[in-house]
Scaffold this motif. Sequence first.
Motif, PDB file in Angstrom:
ATOM      1  N   THR A  66       0.972  -1.519  -0.029  1.00  0.00           N
ATOM      2  CA  THR A  66       0.111  -0.016   0.446  1.00  0.00           C
ATOM      3  C   THR A  66       0.722   1.385   0.118  1.00  0.00           C
ATOM      4  O   THR A  66       0.268   2.422  -0.491  1.00  0.00           O
ATOM      5  N   ALA A  67       1.868   0.898   0.700  1.00  0.00           N
ATOM      6  CA  ALA A  67       3.590   2.551  -0.072  1.00  0.00           C
ATOM      7  C   ALA A  67       3.970   2.594  -1.236  1.00  0.00           C
ATOM      8  O   ALA A  67       4.794   3.819  -1.324  1.00  0.00           O
ATOM      9  N   LEU A  68       3.626   1.878  -1.860  1.00  0.00           N
ATOM     10  CA  LEU A  68       4.406   2.057  -3.448  1.00  0.00           C
ATOM     11  C   LEU A  68       4.050   2.901  -3.810  1.00  0.00           C
ATOM     12  O   LEU A  68       3.385   2.843  -4.385  1.00  0.00           O
ATOM     13  N   THR A  69       5.256   3.246  -4.638  1.00  0.00           N
ATOM     14  CA  THR A  69       5.255   4.773  -5.410  1.00  0.00           C
ATOM     15  C   THR A  69       6.302   4.282  -6.423  1.00  0.00           C
ATOM     16  O   THR A  69       7.186   3.260  -6.646  1.00  0.00           O
ATOM     17  N   GLY A  70       6.195   4.886  -8.094  1.00  0.00           N
ATOM     18  CA  GLY A  70       7.359   4.854  -9.212  1.00  0.00           C
ATOM     19  C   GLY A  70       7.457   4.016  -9.345  1.00  0.00           C
ATOM     20  O   GLY A  70       6.262   2.447  -9.828  1.00  0.00           O
ATOM     21  N   ARG A  74       5.276   0.110 -10.106  1.00  0.00           N
ATOM     22  CA  ARG A  74       5.923  -1.069 -11.323  1.00  0.00           C
ATOM     23  C   ARG A  74       6.149  -2.198 -10.789  1.00  0.00           C
ATOM     24  O   ARG A  74       6.326  -2.833 -11.509  1.00  0.00           O
ATOM     25  N   ARG A  75       6.798  -2.043 -10.556  1.00  0.00           N
ATOM     26  CA  ARG A  75       8.132  -3.341  -9.950  1.00  0.00           C
ATOM     27  C   ARG A  75       6.471  -4.533  -9.539  1.00  0.00           C
ATOM     28  O   ARG A  75       7.344  -5.982  -9.413  1.00  0.00           O
ATOM     29  N   TRP A  76       6.159  -3.679  -8.384  1.00  0.00           N
ATOM     30  CA  TRP A  76       5.480  -5.179  -7.780  1.00  0.00           C
ATOM     31  C   TRP A  76       4.208  -5.256  -8.590  1.00  0.00           C
ATOM     32  O   TRP A  76       3.543  -6.513  -8.780  1.00  0.00           O
ATOM     33  N   ARG A 103       7.089  -7.938 -20.990  1.00  0.00           N
ATOM     34  CA  ARG A 103       8.571  -7.847 -20.627  1.00  0.00           C
ATOM     35  C   ARG A 103       8.470  -6.444 -20.713  1.00  0.00           C
ATOM     36  O   ARG A 103      10.103  -6.114 -20.191  1.00  0.00           O
ATOM     37  N   VAL A 104       7.924  -5.832 -21.220  1.00  0.00           N
ATOM     38  CA  VAL A 104       7.973  -5.014 -21.338  1.00  0.00           C
ATOM     39  C   VAL A 104       9.375  -3.599 -19.720  1.00  0.00           C
ATOM     40  O   VAL A 104      10.408  -3.314 -20.014  1.00  0.00           O
TER      41      VAL A 104
END
Length: 271
Positions: A66-70, A74-76, A103-104
């Motif tokens: 829930t805290a991920l950004t940027g 995208r990695r998540w 694979r982008v």
Amino acid sequence: MLVVEGLTRRFGTLKAVSDASFVIEPGAFVGVIGPSGAGKSTLLRMINRLVDPSEGVIRFGNENVTALTGRDLRRWRRRAAMIFQQFNLVGRLDVLTNVLMGRVATVPAWRSLTGLWPEDDKVVALSALEQFDIGSLAAKRAEHLSGGQQQRVAIARAMVQEPELILADEPIASLDPRNTRVVMDALLRINRHFGITVLCNLHSLEIARSYCDRLIGMAAGRVVFDGAPVQLTDALARDIYGLDSEQVLDGSARAPEPRVRAGAFGEAAVA
């Protein structure tokens, strides 16, 4: 391990999901069941962070999703691959290119924009298509495929992301019975052979009881059942599905059993 704690999503005054909490162990195949409008899609979209929670926490391992950004977000989304009811393929592009879109995140932007994919990525994409018996369709435009074939392409695209979690949002809703079985078998092979956790929204209780190790039942945005398929009695199913319960239970009485055979993955595979 996926941990969901007090997850809530409001749209104005409406709570699409209300205080959902559960833990999913690695390698599980979990079905989220319930009638249309129960909040199943919103729940999966929050886990993928396509929709932001109004309240609550999502954790995967040691990471606070829930805290991920940027870049971290995208990695998540690469780790938690999403499969949609509408397939979300680019119809004018060939099947191989659609799969390569998974694979982008691993290649420079100029490669995906120009279509100059690394040979290694092409090999990975073709291998994924072969695993689902559609390698021969690699050069065909996606719009010329059947619904079942398109969904298998979407699953192959998810697989080349090398995910740890697959979130399937009503992946069989628009398919006929034969293609329903083909797509669910493909998801089950991924789960059994690769140990990838699968969280799958399903309207059909028949399919959910046949394929899933565990069911999470939702009604009016709340989790009202969480347990093994054998623990879901007809009485509980009626509580979950409400007016649709008799139709759902009639279908569940004829639930097909997944079969195990030697398949494309080499050893014993579910078919």
